[in-house]
Design an enzyme around this catalytic site. Structure first.
Site, PDB file in Angstrom:
ATOM      1  N   VAL A  36      49.898  67.912  34.512  1.00 35.72           N
ATOM      2  CA  VAL A  36      50.585  66.793  33.849  1.00 35.72           C
ATOM      3  C   VAL A  36      51.570  67.292  32.791  1.00 35.72           C
ATOM      4  O   VAL A  36      52.749  66.889  32.782  1.00 35.72           O
ATOM      5  CB  VAL A  36      49.550  65.820  33.233  1.00 35.72           C
ATOM      6  CG1 VAL A  36      50.255  64.728  32.431  1.00 35.72           C
ATOM      7  CG2 VAL A  36      48.694  65.198  34.326  1.00 35.72           C
ATOM      8  N   LYS A 126      41.625  59.799  29.629  1.00 34.88           N
ATOM      9  CA  LYS A 126      40.695  58.657  29.703  1.00 34.88           C
ATOM     10  C   LYS A 126      39.356  58.944  29.061  1.00 34.88           C
ATOM     11  O   LYS A 126      38.741  58.055  28.460  1.00 34.88           O
ATOM     12  CB  LYS A 126      40.502  58.196  31.143  1.00 34.88           C
ATOM     13  CG  LYS A 126      40.100  59.302  32.117  1.00 34.88           C
ATOM     14  CD  LYS A 126      41.299  59.848  32.821  1.00 34.88           C
ATOM     15  CE  LYS A 126      41.024  61.165  33.489  1.00 34.88           C
ATOM     16  NZ  LYS A 126      41.862  61.392  34.633  1.00 34.88           N
ATOM     17  N   GLU A 150      48.965  54.799  28.122  1.00 33.31           N
ATOM     18  CA  GLU A 150      49.235  54.242  29.451  1.00 33.31           C
ATOM     19  C   GLU A 150      48.772  55.188  30.562  1.00 33.31           C
ATOM     20  O   GLU A 150      48.225  54.761  31.580  1.00 33.31           O
ATOM     21  CB  GLU A 150      50.740  53.980  29.604  1.00 33.31           C
ATOM     22  CG  GLU A 150      51.122  53.341  30.906  1.00 33.31           C
ATOM     23  CD  GLU A 150      50.568  51.938  31.020  1.00 33.31           C
ATOM     24  OE1 GLU A 150      50.982  51.060  30.268  1.00 33.31           O
ATOM     25  OE2 GLU A 150      49.675  51.734  31.879  1.00 33.31           O
ATOM     26  N   GLU A 210      40.168  65.933  38.874  1.00 30.67           N
ATOM     27  CA  GLU A 210      39.861  66.447  37.548  1.00 30.67           C
ATOM     28  C   GLU A 210      39.550  67.941  37.636  1.00 30.67           C
ATOM     29  O   GLU A 210      39.250  68.462  38.723  1.00 30.67           O
ATOM     30  CB  GLU A 210      38.623  65.723  36.998  1.00 30.67           C
ATOM     31  CG  GLU A 210      38.828  64.244  36.775  1.00 30.67           C
ATOM     32  CD  GLU A 210      39.964  63.980  35.792  1.00 30.67           C
ATOM     33  OE1 GLU A 210      39.807  64.286  34.609  1.00 30.67           O
ATOM     34  OE2 GLU A 210      41.010  63.479  36.218  1.00 30.67           O
ATOM     35  N   LYS A 225      37.756  54.733  32.887  1.00 28.22           N
ATOM     36  CA  LYS A 225      38.947  53.883  32.970  1.00 28.22           C
ATOM     37  C   LYS A 225      38.584  52.397  32.857  1.00 28.22           C
ATOM     38  O   LYS A 225      39.279  51.635  32.178  1.00 28.22           O
ATOM     39  CB  LYS A 225      39.685  54.168  34.283  1.00 28.22           C
ATOM     40  CG  LYS A 225      40.310  55.567  34.293  1.00 28.22           C
ATOM     41  CD  LYS A 225      40.745  55.975  35.682  1.00 28.22           C
ATOM     42  CE  LYS A 225      41.424  57.337  35.675  1.00 28.22           C
ATOM     43  NZ  LYS A 225      41.631  57.861  37.034  1.00 28.22           N
ATOM     44  N   GLY A 322      48.072  62.444  39.851  1.00 27.21           N
ATOM     45  CA  GLY A 322      49.111  63.438  40.117  1.00 27.21           C
ATOM     46  C   GLY A 322      50.040  63.613  38.932  1.00 27.21           C
ATOM     47  O   GLY A 322      50.131  62.736  38.061  1.00 27.21           O
TER      48      GLY A 322
HETATM   49  N1  HSE Z   1      41.407  62.609  38.681  1.00 27.38           N
HETATM   50  C1  HSE Z   1      42.058  61.368  38.410  1.00 27.38           C
HETATM   51  C2  HSE Z   1      42.121  60.558  39.692  1.00 27.38           C
HETATM   52  C3  HSE Z   1      43.422  61.622  37.861  1.00 27.38           C
HETATM   53  O1  HSE Z   1      41.925  61.130  40.765  1.00 27.38           O
HETATM   54  O2  HSE Z   1      42.361  59.359  39.632  1.00 27.38           O
HETATM   55  C4  HSE Z   1      44.112  60.423  37.302  1.00 27.38           C
HETATM   56  O3  HSE Z   1      43.429  59.898  36.198  1.00 27.38           O
END
Ligand code: HSE
Length: 425
Positions: A36, A126, A150, A210, A225, A322
């Site tokens: 990222v 998150k 966001e 992750e 989330k 991603g």
């Molecule tokens: N590992 C997370 C997913 C990345 O696959 O959604 C995005 O938060």
């Protein structure tokens, strides 16, 4: 130009003043230079002219924190800014701290230090927001600054913005959706006949997963989330909301087969809802119709459905994981100006006891049908229709989770490896 001006520009209006002036320079300290963080550096570099023309801003990256030295770095990393020393990073003279390092520590130290010093924080983390969101928002308020996140939920899908700005005014009743791109990617590949291991390896290689992919397939990532969304929609403290959680592993293949036997597809669905007893939340495999909004969500895409009293049903969908989508969400927050902060809260959520229909399966084999029938019967779970797959798969009538949980515990104790999906078709 002021940040309020930037908000106006966001809405698509380009004031003449923004074009006439030199762009305002915003000094940025970036924590994290992985999938990222690296992508954000690329977007900042390649989008520089557009940011200047459209938003009147130039982000100058003055320090970048990496966990470890010696990894390959993007060409767009400015020279001389990289450090692995947290103190050196925290001492950087930057008005904006962007956190993309992941995990709770040192992310929470970075956010606290930056906010206490009156710096603005933008994060895609998150786990950090689910564990410390209200505390950090309160700290931001005290210091006269702000924290935006966001990118922490649903990647490039602007659900956080929608829930912070407008949707709470519509009387939100429930939010449900596919919030983990990795598990959705794996389920999509399984449906195409690929193996679980191959699908997960591809999700990792593509930068969706992750650092520890068990957080994706266990539902922990989606639980973080949905806690964040419950905070924004209902004002419940994310760290105090119990989330009933089951992931897609182990047993993803059988979950997919169970769903197919019911003429549906399985999705890892996160949900939170306001009930008469309080706010409830879950993350679990759910059998949905193949043509439904969630059933149509493929690959690493996410989809979020918000049901409200006055606005009906809103569906936001798009890339949920991603580097590109998450970095885009970070950039949107970086550009963004003053926004209402979510309120501090100590409110608790409650366990979800609403009745649902479920599909319960056990490993096929001698005595499987009898064991399944007995466990459901003893737990008082009403069965609907004839059992499927030789009796190793049963559908239930609407019943609250604790009874189903009782039955699955008994089956687990017998070594029957039960799997449960909620059925919504
Ligand atoms: N590992 C997370 C997913 C990345 O696959 O959604 C995005 O938060």
């Amino acid at each position: 130009m002021t940040l309020e001006g930037v908000e106006t520009l966001d809405a698509g209006v380009v004031p003449r003043v923004a074009r006439a002036r030199e762009p305002r320079v915003v000094r940025v300290a970036l924590a994290g230079c992985g999938v990222v963080g690296g992508e954000l550096l690329r977007i900042l570099k390649h989008g520089e002219a557009r940011l200047a023309a459209r938003n009147g801003l130039r982000f100058e990256v003055v320090r970048v924190l990496a966990r470890t030295a010696g990894r390959p770095r993007p060409d767009e990393l400015p020279e001389g800014v990289l450090t692995t020393d947290l103190d050196a990073f925290l001492a950087a003279e930057a008005e904006l701290v962007v956190e993309a390092i992941g995990g709770v520590d040192p992310a929470v130290r970075i956010a606290r230090t930056a906010l206490a010093a009156g710096r603005r924080v933008v994060t895609a983390n998150k786990a950090l927001v689910a564990a410390h969101g209200p505390e950090l928002a309160a700290l931001a308020r005290q210091s006269g600054t702000r924290i935006d996140f966001e990118g922490a939920v649903a990647g490039g899908v602007p659900i956080v913005r929608a829930l912070r700005d407008s949707l709470p005014l519509t009387g939100v009743r429930s939010i449900r959706g596919v919030l983990n791109g990795t598990s959705n990617y794996v389920l999509t590949r399984l449906a195409e006949g690929r193996s679980y291991a191959d699908a997960l390896a591809r999700a990792q290689a593509a930068g969706f997963a992750e650092a520890d992919p068990s957080r994706d397939v266990s539902g922990e990532d989606a639980a973080d989330k949905i806690r964040i969304l419950a905070w924004l929609a209902f004002g419940v403290a994310p760290e105090r909301l119990p989330v009933r959680r089951r992931g897609i592993a182990p047993g993803a293949d059988r979950l997919a087969a169970d769903a197919a036997a019911l003429r549906g597809v399985v999705r890892l669905v996160a949900e939170c809802a306001q009930t008469a007893e309080g706010v409830v939340a879950s993350v679990e495999p759910v059998v949905v119709g193949p043509g439904s909004e969630l059933g149509r969500t493929r690959n690493e895409d996410n989809a979020v459905l918000v049901e409200s009293d006055w606005n009906g049903r809103v569906c936001l969908a798009g890339p949920g994981a991603g580097g590109g989508p998450t970095a885009s969400a970070l950039l949107a927050d970086m550009v963004r100006g003053a926004q209402r902060q979510p309120p501090p809260t100590q409110r608790r959520g409650v366990q979800d006891r609403r009745p649902h229909r479920w599909a319960v399966s056990v490993e096929a084999g001698p005595g499987a049908a009898e064991a399944l029938r007995r466990a459901l019967d003893r737990a008082g779970v009403p069965v609907a229709g004839e059992p499927l797959r030789g009796g190793s798969l049963a559908r239930t009538a609407p019943v609250a989770w604790p009874r189903v949980d009782l039955a699955t515990r008994a089956l687990t104790a017998e070594g029957r490896r039960p799997l449960v999906s909620r059925v919504e078709r």
